[in-house]
Design a protein around this motif. Structure first.
Motif, PDB file in Angstrom:
ATOM      1  N   ARG A 108       0.815  -0.922  -0.039  1.00  0.00           N
ATOM      2  CA  ARG A 108       0.057  -0.049   0.041  1.00  0.00           C
ATOM      3  C   ARG A 108       0.962   1.291   0.095  1.00  0.00           C
ATOM      4  NH1 ARG A 108      -2.550   0.775   4.478  1.00  0.00           N
ATOM      5  NH2 ARG A 108      -1.615  -0.623   5.573  1.00  0.00           N
ATOM      6  N   LEU A 109       1.894   1.300   0.761  1.00  0.00           N
ATOM      7  CA  LEU A 109       2.651   2.400   0.974  1.00  0.00           C
ATOM      8  C   LEU A 109       3.167   2.891  -0.414  1.00  0.00           C
ATOM      9  CD1 LEU A 109       3.883   5.011   2.636  1.00  0.00           C
ATOM     10  CD2 LEU A 109       5.721   3.305   3.377  1.00  0.00           C
ATOM     11  N   GLN A 110       3.917   1.631  -1.028  1.00  0.00           N
ATOM     12  CA  GLN A 110       4.491   1.883  -2.459  1.00  0.00           C
ATOM     13  C   GLN A 110       3.708   2.317  -3.359  1.00  0.00           C
ATOM     14  OE1 GLN A 110       4.681  -0.585  -0.258  1.00  0.00           O
ATOM     15  NE2 GLN A 110       6.675  -1.413  -0.302  1.00  0.00           N
ATOM     16  N   TYR A 111       2.287   1.914  -3.295  1.00  0.00           N
ATOM     17  CA  TYR A 111       1.190   2.432  -4.380  1.00  0.00           C
ATOM     18  C   TYR A 111       1.128   3.689  -4.080  1.00  0.00           C
ATOM     19  CZ  TYR A 111      -3.357   3.195  -6.101  1.00  0.00           C
ATOM     20  OH  TYR A 111      -4.611   3.763  -6.901  1.00  0.00           O
ATOM     21  N   PHE A 112       0.869   4.350  -2.906  1.00  0.00           N
ATOM     22  CA  PHE A 112       0.892   5.848  -2.767  1.00  0.00           C
ATOM     23  C   PHE A 112       2.013   6.566  -3.151  1.00  0.00           C
ATOM     24  CE2 PHE A 112      -2.757   4.432  -0.075  1.00  0.00           C
ATOM     25  CZ  PHE A 112      -3.752   5.203  -0.616  1.00  0.00           C
ATOM     26  N   ASN A 113       3.281   5.985  -2.792  1.00  0.00           N
ATOM     27  CA  ASN A 113       4.415   6.794  -3.507  1.00  0.00           C
ATOM     28  C   ASN A 113       4.285   6.806  -4.820  1.00  0.00           C
ATOM     29  OD1 ASN A 113       7.514   6.146  -4.454  1.00  0.00           O
ATOM     30  ND2 ASN A 113       7.294   7.523  -2.525  1.00  0.00           N
ATOM     31  N   HIS A 114       3.970   5.725  -5.709  1.00  0.00           N
ATOM     32  CA  HIS A 114       3.751   5.776  -7.108  1.00  0.00           C
ATOM     33  C   HIS A 114       2.749   6.877  -7.453  1.00  0.00           C
ATOM     34  CE1 HIS A 114       2.594   4.435 -11.129  1.00  0.00           C
ATOM     35  NE2 HIS A 114       1.241   4.472 -10.752  1.00  0.00           N
ATOM     36  N   LEU A 115       1.572   6.998  -6.818  1.00  0.00           N
ATOM     37  CA  LEU A 115       0.556   7.946  -7.159  1.00  0.00           C
ATOM     38  C   LEU A 115       1.378   9.344  -6.907  1.00  0.00           C
ATOM     39  CD1 LEU A 115      -2.623   6.926  -5.646  1.00  0.00           C
ATOM     40  CD2 LEU A 115      -1.846   6.433  -8.016  1.00  0.00           C
ATOM     41  N   ALA A 116       2.188   9.635  -5.999  1.00  0.00           N
ATOM     42  CA  ALA A 116       2.602  10.762  -5.735  1.00  0.00           C
ATOM     43  C   ALA A 116       3.575  11.168  -6.957  1.00  0.00           C
ATOM     44  CB  ALA A 116       3.446  10.620  -4.452  1.00  0.00           C
ATOM     45  N   ARG A 117       4.276  10.067  -7.454  1.00  0.00           N
ATOM     46  CA  ARG A 117       5.354  10.444  -8.701  1.00  0.00           C
ATOM     47  C   ARG A 117       4.490  10.807  -9.695  1.00  0.00           C
ATOM     48  NH1 ARG A 117      10.662   9.897  -8.313  1.00  0.00           N
ATOM     49  NH2 ARG A 117      11.442   9.181  -6.519  1.00  0.00           N
ATOM     50  N   GLU A 118       3.411   9.984  -9.988  1.00  0.00           N
ATOM     51  CA  GLU A 118       2.346  10.481 -11.312  1.00  0.00           C
ATOM     52  C   GLU A 118       1.979  11.843 -10.971  1.00  0.00           C
ATOM     53  OE1 GLU A 118       1.750   8.567 -14.149  1.00  0.00           O
ATOM     54  OE2 GLU A 118       3.574   7.552 -13.144  1.00  0.00           O
ATOM     55  N   ASN A 119       1.681  12.309  -9.810  1.00  0.00           N
ATOM     56  CA  ASN A 119       1.085  13.519  -9.551  1.00  0.00           C
ATOM     57  C   ASN A 119       2.064  14.627  -9.607  1.00  0.00           C
ATOM     58  OD1 ASN A 119      -1.533  13.223  -7.116  1.00  0.00           O
ATOM     59  ND2 ASN A 119      -1.399  12.347  -8.964  1.00  0.00           N
ATOM     60  N   ALA A 120       3.336  14.146  -9.278  1.00  0.00           N
ATOM     61  CA  ALA A 120       4.737  15.436  -9.612  1.00  0.00           C
ATOM     62  C   ALA A 120       4.501  15.578 -11.048  1.00  0.00           C
ATOM     63  CB  ALA A 120       5.686  14.586  -9.078  1.00  0.00           C
ATOM     64  N   LYS A 121       4.293  14.723 -11.853  1.00  0.00           N
ATOM     65  CA  LYS A 121       4.334  14.859 -13.121  1.00  0.00           C
ATOM     66  C   LYS A 121       3.184  15.957 -13.662  1.00  0.00           C
ATOM     67  CE  LYS A 121       5.822  10.195 -14.334  1.00  0.00           C
ATOM     68  NZ  LYS A 121       5.421   9.028 -15.152  1.00  0.00           N
ATOM     69  N   ASP A 122       2.141  15.715 -12.959  1.00  0.00           N
ATOM     70  CA  ASP A 122       1.094  16.829 -13.355  1.00  0.00           C
ATOM     71  C   ASP A 122       1.611  17.981 -12.775  1.00  0.00           C
ATOM     72  OD1 ASP A 122      -0.691  14.881 -14.301  1.00  0.00           O
ATOM     73  OD2 ASP A 122      -2.057  14.456 -12.768  1.00  0.00           O
ATOM     74  N   ILE A 123       2.044  18.133 -11.808  1.00  0.00           N
ATOM     75  CA  ILE A 123       2.313  19.635 -11.197  1.00  0.00           C
ATOM     76  C   ILE A 123       3.448  20.201 -11.803  1.00  0.00           C
ATOM     77  CG2 ILE A 123       3.363  20.465  -9.181  1.00  0.00           C
ATOM     78  CD1 ILE A 123       2.259  18.119  -7.347  1.00  0.00           C
ATOM     79  N   ILE A 124       4.349  19.364 -12.567  1.00  0.00           N
ATOM     80  CA  ILE A 124       5.313  20.157 -13.217  1.00  0.00           C
ATOM     81  C   ILE A 124       4.884  20.779 -14.452  1.00  0.00           C
ATOM     82  CG2 ILE A 124       7.289  19.527 -14.829  1.00  0.00           C
ATOM     83  CD1 ILE A 124       8.157  17.248 -12.768  1.00  0.00           C
ATOM     84  N   ALA A 125       3.556  20.060 -15.057  1.00  0.00           N
ATOM     85  CA  ALA A 125       3.127  20.569 -16.326  1.00  0.00           C
ATOM     86  C   ALA A 125       2.264  21.746 -16.100  1.00  0.00           C
ATOM     87  CB  ALA A 125       1.837  19.453 -16.655  1.00  0.00           C
ATOM     88  N   PHE A 126       2.007  22.407 -14.807  1.00  0.00           N
ATOM     89  CA  PHE A 126       1.650  23.582 -14.544  1.00  0.00           C
ATOM     90  C   PHE A 126       2.333  24.685 -14.952  1.00  0.00           C
ATOM     91  CE2 PHE A 126      -1.313  21.326 -11.774  1.00  0.00           C
ATOM     92  CZ  PHE A 126      -2.603  21.766 -12.049  1.00  0.00           C
TER      93      PHE A 126
END
Length: 344
Positions: A108-126
Motif C-alpha cells: 500500500r505505501l509503495q502504491y501511494f508513493n507511485h501516485l505521488a510520482r504520477e502527480n508530480a508529473k501533473d504538477i510540473i505540467a502547470f
C-alpha cells in the motif's frame, strides 16, 4: 489595493480573477506578507497535493493555478509537498477489491508513493518556474524534515490533535494519523529547507482551500515557540462537484469529477449532466431565471473564465431567464476544454 499596487510594481500583473471575485475570500496575516514585500524582504510559497489518484482533477487546478500566479506576481520561491504518507494513513486501509492493485506496486505505501510520482508529473505540467520550485515527497524527504517535525510534535498535545481533527473517545485511530499533522505543518518553516533557502527566516504564504485551516491554525499556535514566523494563509472556496451543492469535487467519486486526463468529449458529456440552477420548464425559467449559487456550470465559469465582462453578461442573462441552462453548459465546456488540453 495594496496587493494590486505591489503586484503591478513587481511584475506588471493585475489581480487574479479568483481574488477579484472573492473565490479566495479570507486570510490569516496576508498583511504581514505585503509588509515584507514593501520592505524589500523575500517570502516563499507553500502548497501541496495528497495523491489519491493517478490523475488530478479540475478542483486541483484552483490552488495550483493561483499559486503559479502568486509565484509570477511576486517572483517568489515555492515548495510543493506531496503527502504519500497522509494517504497511506487515511486512504489505504480499505483493502476490499484492491489487494492485487497494491501488490502490483509492492504494498500500500509503495502504491501511494507511485501516485505521488504520477502527480508530480501533473504538477510540473502547470509550468512553475523550475529555478524557484522545489517538489518533494514526504516519505523521501522526511530525513530533512524530521528535526522540525519533532519540535512541533513535542509542543502539540494529543488532546489538541483530538480537538482539531475530530478524533473521538474510544475511536480506534492509528498513531500515524495523530503524528501526521506536524509533517504538514513544518514546510511552513523556512528552516525545513536548509539546502534550498539561504535565509532561514523567510515568511511563508500558503494558498489553499478552507478545509486546510485546522492544520495551519495548529502550526501558527506553536510557531513562536519553535522560533519560527507564523505562517500566512489565503483560503479559497471549494469548487463544487458536478452533482451540485453539498460536496466538493472528489477523485473517489468519478461522476462528480472532471479529470485533467479527460477528453473534450468527456468534458462536454460531464458538463451536460451537471447540476443546474435553471428551472424545470422553459416557461418557468423565463419567468424566474436561474439560481447562480447552485448552478455548477456557472460556478465553474466564475473560477476559470478570465473575461470579467463576459462573465457578468452571462450572469445577467442567465439570472434573468433569457439564457438557458444548455447555453451556459456549452459556454462552460468551451472554457474548460482548452484549459485541460493545454495542461495535457
Amino acid at each position: 489595493e495594496r496587493a494590486e499596487k505591489l503586484v503591478k510594481a513587481i511584475s506588471g500583473k493585475g489581480l487574479h480573477p479568483m481574488l477579484k471575485r472573492g473565490l479566495y475570500y479570507c486570510h490569516r496575516d496576508f498583511k504581514l506578507i505585503l509588509d515584507s514585500v514593501e520592505k524589500g524582504e523575500n517570502f516563499y510559497l507553500y502548497t501541496g497535493r495528497g495523491p489519491s489518484s493517478g490523475s488530478m482533477h479540475l478542483g486541483h487546478l484552483v490552488p495550483f493555478m493561483f499559486t503559479k500566479y502568486l509565484q509570477e506576481a511576486f517572483d517568489a520561491p515555492l515548495v510543493i509537498q506531496i503527502t504519500d504518507d497522509e494517504k497511506f494513513f487515511w486512504k489505504g486501509q480499505d483493502l476490499i477489491g484492491k489487494e492485487k492493485l497494491y501488490a502490483k506496486y509492492g504494498g500500500r505505501l509503495q502504491y501511494f508513493n507511485h501516485l505521488a510520482r504520477e502527480n508530480a508529473k501533473d504538477i510540473i505540467a502547470f509550468g512553475f518556474d523550475i529555478s524557484k520550485t522545489f517538489i518533494f515527497i514526504d516519505t523521501e524527504y522526511i530525513g530533512e524534515m524530521y528535526p522540525n517535525v519533532c519540535k512541533v510534535q513535542e509542543k502539540v498535545t494529543y488532546n489538541t490533535i483530538k480537538g482539531i481533527f475530530g478524533f473521538s473517545e474510544g475511536q480506534s485511530v492509528n498513531c500515524g494519523k495523530i503524528a501526521y499533522p506536524a509533517i504538514q505543518a513544518i514546510p511552513s518553516f523556512a528552516s525545513t529547507f536548509r539546502k534550498q533557502f539561504d535565509d532561514k527566516k523567510l515568511r511563508c504564504l500558503i494558498p489553499c482551500a478552507i478545509d486546510q485551516d485546522p492544520y495551519f491554525r495548529m502550526t501558527r499556535d506553536v510557531a513562536d515557540r519553535c522560533g519560527e514566523y507564523k505562517t500566512s494563509t489565503l483560503y479559497s472556496k471549494f469548487i463544487p462537484g458536478l452533482t451540485g451543492p453539498g460536496g466538493k469535487m472528489s477523485s473517489s467519486i468519478p461522476d462528480s469529477t472532471i479529470f485533467l486526463s479527460d477528453t473534450s468529449k468527456d468534458i462536454s458529456r460531464k458538463i451536460s449532466k451537471a447540476f443546474s440552477g435553471g428551472q424545470q420548464t422553459v416557461a418557468e425559467h423565463r419567468a424566474k431565471g436561474a439560481n447562480l449559487e447552485v448552478d455548477v456550470a456557472f460556478q465553474y465559469l466564475s473560477f476559470f473564465l478570465e473575461d470579467d465582462a463576459k462573465l457578468a453578461h452571462i450572469a445577467e442573462e442567465y439570472q434573468s431567464g433569457r439564457m438557458m441552462s444548455g447555453q451556459v453548459k456549452k459556454e462552460c465546456a468551451a472554457v474548460l476544454t482548452p484549459i485541460v488540453e493545454t495542461f495535457q
